[in-house]
Enzyme design. Structure first.
Site, PDB file in Angstrom:
ATOM      1  N   ARG A  31       2.638  -6.643   9.296  1.00  0.00           N
ATOM      2  CA  ARG A  31       1.891  -5.516   9.886  1.00  0.00           C
ATOM      3  C   ARG A  31       2.393  -5.192  11.288  1.00  0.00           C
ATOM      4  O   ARG A  31       2.511  -4.018  11.660  1.00  0.00           O
ATOM      5  CB  ARG A  31       0.397  -5.836   9.873  1.00  0.00           C
ATOM      6  CG  ARG A  31      -0.182  -5.700   8.451  1.00  0.00           C
ATOM      7  CD  ARG A  31      -1.539  -6.328   8.352  1.00  0.00           C
ATOM      8  NE  ARG A  31      -2.228  -5.993   7.109  1.00  0.00           N
ATOM      9  CZ  ARG A  31      -3.309  -6.640   6.693  1.00  0.00           C
ATOM     10  NH1 ARG A  31      -3.807  -7.648   7.394  1.00  0.00           N
ATOM     11  NH2 ARG A  31      -3.890  -6.290   5.559  1.00  0.00           N
TER      12      ARG A  31
ATOM     13  N   GLU B  73      -9.756  -9.914  -7.648  1.00  0.00           N
ATOM     14  CA  GLU B  73      -8.689  -8.927  -7.420  1.00  0.00           C
ATOM     15  C   GLU B  73      -7.559  -9.061  -8.446  1.00  0.00           C
ATOM     16  O   GLU B  73      -7.011  -8.058  -8.904  1.00  0.00           O
ATOM     17  CB  GLU B  73      -8.158  -9.063  -5.993  1.00  0.00           C
ATOM     18  CG  GLU B  73      -9.224  -8.669  -4.967  1.00  0.00           C
ATOM     19  CD  GLU B  73      -8.746  -8.755  -3.525  1.00  0.00           C
ATOM     20  OE1 GLU B  73      -7.621  -9.249  -3.280  1.00  0.00           O
ATOM     21  OE2 GLU B  73      -9.507  -8.319  -2.643  1.00  0.00           O
TER      22      GLU B  73
ATOM     23  N   PHE C  64     -15.427   3.229   7.257  1.00  0.00           N
ATOM     24  CA  PHE C  64     -14.054   3.619   6.897  1.00  0.00           C
ATOM     25  C   PHE C  64     -13.812   3.667   5.391  1.00  0.00           C
ATOM     26  O   PHE C  64     -12.696   3.920   4.948  1.00  0.00           O
ATOM     27  CB  PHE C  64     -13.031   2.683   7.564  1.00  0.00           C
ATOM     28  CG  PHE C  64     -13.219   1.211   7.262  1.00  0.00           C
ATOM     29  CD1 PHE C  64     -12.728   0.651   6.092  1.00  0.00           C
ATOM     30  CD2 PHE C  64     -13.864   0.381   8.169  1.00  0.00           C
ATOM     31  CE1 PHE C  64     -12.890  -0.695   5.810  1.00  0.00           C
ATOM     32  CE2 PHE C  64     -14.041  -0.980   7.903  1.00  0.00           C
ATOM     33  CZ  PHE C  64     -13.544  -1.518   6.716  1.00  0.00           C
TER      34      PHE C  64
ATOM     35  N   TYR D 179     -12.191  -1.867  -3.643  1.00  0.00           N
ATOM     36  CA  TYR D 179     -12.722  -2.133  -2.306  1.00  0.00           C
ATOM     37  C   TYR D 179     -14.248  -2.055  -2.267  1.00  0.00           C
ATOM     38  O   TYR D 179     -14.822  -1.795  -1.202  1.00  0.00           O
ATOM     39  CB  TYR D 179     -12.114  -1.162  -1.296  1.00  0.00           C
ATOM     40  CG  TYR D 179     -10.727  -1.551  -0.822  1.00  0.00           C
ATOM     41  CD1 TYR D 179     -10.509  -2.753  -0.149  1.00  0.00           C
ATOM     42  CD2 TYR D 179      -9.633  -0.712  -1.024  1.00  0.00           C
ATOM     43  CE1 TYR D 179      -9.248  -3.107   0.309  1.00  0.00           C
ATOM     44  CE2 TYR D 179      -8.365  -1.059  -0.565  1.00  0.00           C
ATOM     45  CZ  TYR D 179      -8.185  -2.264   0.101  1.00  0.00           C
ATOM     46  OH  TYR D 179      -6.936  -2.611   0.557  1.00  0.00           O
TER      47      TYR D 179
ATOM     48  N   ASN E 282      -1.921  -0.084   6.938  1.00  0.00           N
ATOM     49  CA  ASN E 282      -1.417  -1.378   7.421  1.00  0.00           C
ATOM     50  C   ASN E 282      -0.523  -2.071   6.387  1.00  0.00           C
ATOM     51  O   ASN E 282      -0.443  -3.291   6.330  1.00  0.00           O
ATOM     52  CB  ASN E 282      -2.561  -2.272   7.908  1.00  0.00           C
ATOM     53  CG  ASN E 282      -3.532  -2.642   6.804  1.00  0.00           C
ATOM     54  OD1 ASN E 282      -3.382  -2.198   5.660  1.00  0.00           O
ATOM     55  ND2 ASN E 282      -4.505  -3.466   7.113  1.00  0.00           N
TER      56      ASN E 282
ATOM     57  N   ARG F  92      -1.688 -14.280   4.044  1.00  0.00           N
ATOM     58  CA  ARG F  92      -2.415 -13.714   5.195  1.00  0.00           C
ATOM     59  C   ARG F  92      -1.668 -13.971   6.496  1.00  0.00           C
ATOM     60  O   ARG F  92      -1.633 -13.125   7.386  1.00  0.00           O
ATOM     61  CB  ARG F  92      -3.851 -14.242   5.226  1.00  0.00           C
ATOM     62  CG  ARG F  92      -4.631 -13.690   4.027  1.00  0.00           C
ATOM     63  CD  ARG F  92      -6.077 -14.083   4.045  1.00  0.00           C
ATOM     64  NE  ARG F  92      -6.845 -13.418   5.075  1.00  0.00           N
ATOM     65  CZ  ARG F  92      -7.289 -12.157   5.010  1.00  0.00           C
ATOM     66  NH1 ARG F  92      -7.016 -11.415   3.958  1.00  0.00           N
ATOM     67  NH2 ARG F  92      -8.005 -11.642   5.987  1.00  0.00           N
TER      68      ARG F  92
ATOM     69  N   THR G  47      -5.372  -7.556  10.572  1.00  0.00           N
ATOM     70  CA  THR G  47      -5.606  -6.239   9.961  1.00  0.00           C
ATOM     71  C   THR G  47      -5.113  -5.109  10.869  1.00  0.00           C
ATOM     72  O   THR G  47      -4.471  -4.161  10.414  1.00  0.00           O
ATOM     73  CB  THR G  47      -7.125  -6.046   9.702  1.00  0.00           C
ATOM     74  OG1 THR G  47      -7.602  -7.168   8.962  1.00  0.00           O
ATOM     75  CG2 THR G  47      -7.399  -4.781   8.921  1.00  0.00           C
TER      76      THR G  47
ATOM     77  N   HIS H 129      -1.888  -5.627   1.559  1.00  0.00           N
ATOM     78  CA  HIS H 129      -3.188  -6.282   1.360  1.00  0.00           C
ATOM     79  C   HIS H 129      -2.964  -7.675   0.785  1.00  0.00           C
ATOM     80  O   HIS H 129      -2.027  -7.886   0.013  1.00  0.00           O
ATOM     81  CB  HIS H 129      -4.043  -5.469   0.365  1.00  0.00           C
ATOM     82  CG  HIS H 129      -5.268  -6.208  -0.093  1.00  0.00           C
ATOM     83  ND1 HIS H 129      -6.437  -6.220   0.629  1.00  0.00           N
ATOM     84  CD2 HIS H 129      -5.472  -7.014  -1.170  1.00  0.00           C
ATOM     85  CE1 HIS H 129      -7.316  -7.001   0.000  1.00  0.00           C
ATOM     86  NE2 HIS H 129      -6.762  -7.487  -1.093  1.00  0.00           N
TER      87      HIS H 129
ATOM     88  N   LYS I 223       0.826  -1.203   0.000  1.00  0.00           N
ATOM     89  CA  LYS I 223       0.000   0.000   0.000  1.00  0.00           C
ATOM     90  C   LYS I 223       0.872   1.270   0.000  1.00  0.00           C
ATOM     91  O   LYS I 223       2.089   1.198   0.175  1.00  0.00           O
ATOM     92  CB  LYS I 223      -0.920  -0.045   1.223  1.00  0.00           C
ATOM     93  CG  LYS I 223      -1.879  -1.247   1.206  1.00  0.00           C
ATOM     94  CD  LYS I 223      -2.830  -1.210   2.389  1.00  0.00           C
ATOM     95  CE  LYS I 223      -3.780  -2.399   2.353  1.00  0.00           C
ATOM     96  NZ  LYS I 223      -4.846  -2.271   3.388  1.00  0.00           N
TER      97      LYS I 223
HETATM   98  P1  CMP Z   1      -7.221  -4.816   3.710  1.00  0.00           P
HETATM   99  O1  CMP Z   1      -6.730  -6.163   4.093  1.00  0.00           O
HETATM  100  O2  CMP Z   1      -6.650  -4.172   2.509  1.00  0.00           O
HETATM  101  O3  CMP Z   1      -8.806  -4.861   3.567  1.00  0.00           O
HETATM  102  C1  CMP Z   1      -9.645  -3.755   3.792  1.00  0.00           C
HETATM  103  C2  CMP Z   1      -8.913  -2.609   4.410  1.00  0.00           C
HETATM  104  O4  CMP Z   1      -9.723  -1.681   5.082  1.00  0.00           O
HETATM  105  C3  CMP Z   1      -7.976  -3.122   5.505  1.00  0.00           C
HETATM  106  O5  CMP Z   1      -6.917  -3.838   4.956  1.00  0.00           O
HETATM  107  C4  CMP Z   1      -7.627  -1.843   6.208  1.00  0.00           C
HETATM  108  O6  CMP Z   1      -6.643  -1.092   5.500  1.00  0.00           O
HETATM  109  C5  CMP Z   1      -8.952  -1.120   6.131  1.00  0.00           C
HETATM  110  N1  CMP Z   1      -9.721  -1.305   7.377  1.00  0.00           N
HETATM  111  C6  CMP Z   1     -10.270  -2.434   7.838  1.00  0.00           C
HETATM  112  N2  CMP Z   1     -10.920  -2.206   8.993  1.00  0.00           N
HETATM  113  C7  CMP Z   1     -10.759  -0.897   9.256  1.00  0.00           C
HETATM  114  C8  CMP Z   1     -11.194  -0.050  10.299  1.00  0.00           C
HETATM  115  N3  CMP Z   1     -11.921  -0.527  11.323  1.00  0.00           N
HETATM  116  N4  CMP Z   1     -10.849   1.230  10.246  1.00  0.00           N
HETATM  117  C9  CMP Z   1     -10.141   1.714   9.205  1.00  0.00           C
HETATM  118  N5  CMP Z   1      -9.690   0.939   8.160  1.00  0.00           N
HETATM  119  C10 CMP Z   1      -9.997  -0.339   8.212  1.00  0.00           C
END
Ligand code: CMP
Length: 153
Positions: free
Chosen positions: A117, A141, A72, A64, A127, A100, A106, A130, A24
């Site tokens: 992470r 994807e 969010f 997304y 984070n 993963r 996450t 992805h 990211k």
């Molecule tokens: P990702 O694995 O890319 O999938 C969805 C993304 O949304 C996640 O990583 C985070 O970057 C973001 N995300 C998920 N939960 C939250 C949250 N509670 N607040 C803000 N961002 C979030």
């Protein structure tokens, strides 16, 4: 053969899988693209396609789309379009779970020690990385960023 690529189902008797990963904008800004790819490669995954792109807000929203009702969504898509990202297809035995596991939870505060992470991420949103969460998501994807001719390894 796999339905979205020319992936043989098995190699040396092992079930092969493809997944999509993204370093990211925060990972690119922190200059840890190579560190992330190194961890994937060290775990036995191979890079089958890779490119750097700058997502527009619309492109981030399309990627997304499953999260569009989440509170969010706005800030996530703003963040994902805030700078270049590195998108890649990774191939290997159990690739989806492997990626993963290497990424960690996450929320970096909840991620296990030694995960990407936990080691590098600043927040649940920023984070670093992805990874697709299921075969169906991986198919969507991968197809979002690459056509079959671009998946070459
Ligand atoms: P990702 O694995 O890319 O999938 C969805 C993304 O949304 C996640 O990583 C985070 O970057 C973001 N995300 C998920 N939960 C939250 C949250 N509670 N607040 C803000 N961002 C979030």
């Amino acid at each position: 053969m796999d339905f979205f690529s020319s992936l043989p189902k098995k190699e040396n008797g092992r079930k092969m899988e493809r997944t999509l990963s993204i370093v990211k904008p925060d990972g690119v800004r922190k200059n840890i693209v190579g560190e992330v790819v190194k961890r994937f490669e060290k775990s036995g995954l191979r890079v089958s396609a890779v490119k750097m792109v700058s997502l527009t807000r619309k492109e981030a929203e399309g990627f997304y789309a499953v999260h569009r009702a989440r509170p969010f969504f706005g800030s996530l898509t703003e963040f994902m379009s805030s700078g270049p990202v590195v998108v890649m297809v990774l191939t290997g035995d159990g690739a989806i779970k492997k990626v993963r596991d290497l990424m960690g939870a996450t929320d970096p505060g909840k991620a296990d020690p030694g995960t990407i992470r936990r080691d590098f991420a600043d927040s649940i949103e920023s984070n670093i990385v992805h990874g697709s969460d299921a075969p169906e998501t991986a198919a969507f994807e991968i197809g979002y960023f690459f056509n079959a001719l671009e998946i070459v390894n």
